[in-house]
Scaffold this active site. Structure first.
Site: not given
Length: 257
Positions: A94, A229
């Site tokens: 990320s 995610h």
């Protein structure tokens, strides 16, 4: 760079043999070096795993937070310059993927340090941009909702009011850093890039993942896993197998160049 400064930034997370390749892991927004402990255990002793600890969290909580990617990358590149004698792969998840990209550029183009490869996880390419990312401007309830939706922080931690007061300022700071980041066109990386992404990740599309290829003059590859995610916590064994094979390939191709 002093030894004290290095140990503040870099935590060794496993024990590996003297010939093991180095994997430097950069965490997500609000994350810490310990996020990568399960991964480090899983790839030991094949890879020597070092986790990056950003300022302002855990044992560094008394230090000022850094709210922009450029400063984080500049300081970390200075620390990693001291590791130039070892084959080094950067692995960022990320926000960590963007920082890893900027660090790789600073190491290669400004410090003549060889990076054998970059593994970018759960993050779109630096050259892509979304106008609707303003999480850092939300109130605490909105920020908390974002963290809960991504499922990267244990629910029991987010439910504790005292822990919320520790978690939310760090998360808000990091969201500001990544959401205000803007890519500045620069020379392409001289190392391959492998992109790892969850197939239901709301933060990166397959097209945005493939755009990483624009940032290197070496091969680029995209690997997709089931999950959102934080697919890497759900698919740890498969992810570690891919990482181990990828680092081995990075090291092999770097040695023959």
């Amino acid at each position: 760079m002093s030894q004290t400064e290095t140990t503040r930034w870099l935590h060794r997370l496993n024990s590996a043999g003297p010939n093991a390749a180095l994997l430097v892991c950069l965490p997500h927004a609000g994350g810490s070096a310990t996020f990568f402990q399960p991964l480090a255990r899983a790839v030991s002793p094949l890879l020597d795993v070092v986790g990056v600890q950003y300022p302002g969290r855990q044992e560094r909580r008394s230090e000022p937070l850094i709210d922009n990617i450029d400063d984080l990358a500049e300081q970390l590149a200075g620390v990693l310059t001291g590791w130039a004698d070892r084959p080094m792969t950067l692995f960022g998840h990320s926000m960590g993927a963007t920082i890893a990209f900027e660090v790789a550029g600073k190491l290669q183009h400004e410090r003549a340090v060889t990076v054998t490869g970059l593994i970018a996880s759960g993050r779109r390419a630096p050259s892509t941009h979304r106008d609707d990312e303003t999480v850092h401007l939300r109130d605490d309830a909105g920020l908390l909702a974002e963290l809960q939706a991504l499922n990267g922080t244990h629910a029991s931690l987010l439910a504790d009011p005292e822990l919320q007061q520790m978690i939310l300022p760090v998360a808000r700071n990091d969201y500001k850093a990544i959401e205000t980041y803007r890519y500045r066109p620069a020379s392409k990386l001289r190392c391959p890039i492998t992109v790892l992404v969850g197939d239901s990740d709301p933060k990166v599309s397959l097209q945005e993942a493939r755009a990483w290829a624009e940032h290197t003059d070496r091969p680029s590859d995209v690997r997709t896993f089931a999950g959102g995610h934080f697919y890497l916590t759900e698919q740890l064994a498969q992810v570690c197998a891919v990482i181990t094979a990828t680092v081995s390939e990075f090291s092999r191709t770097s040695a023959v160049r």
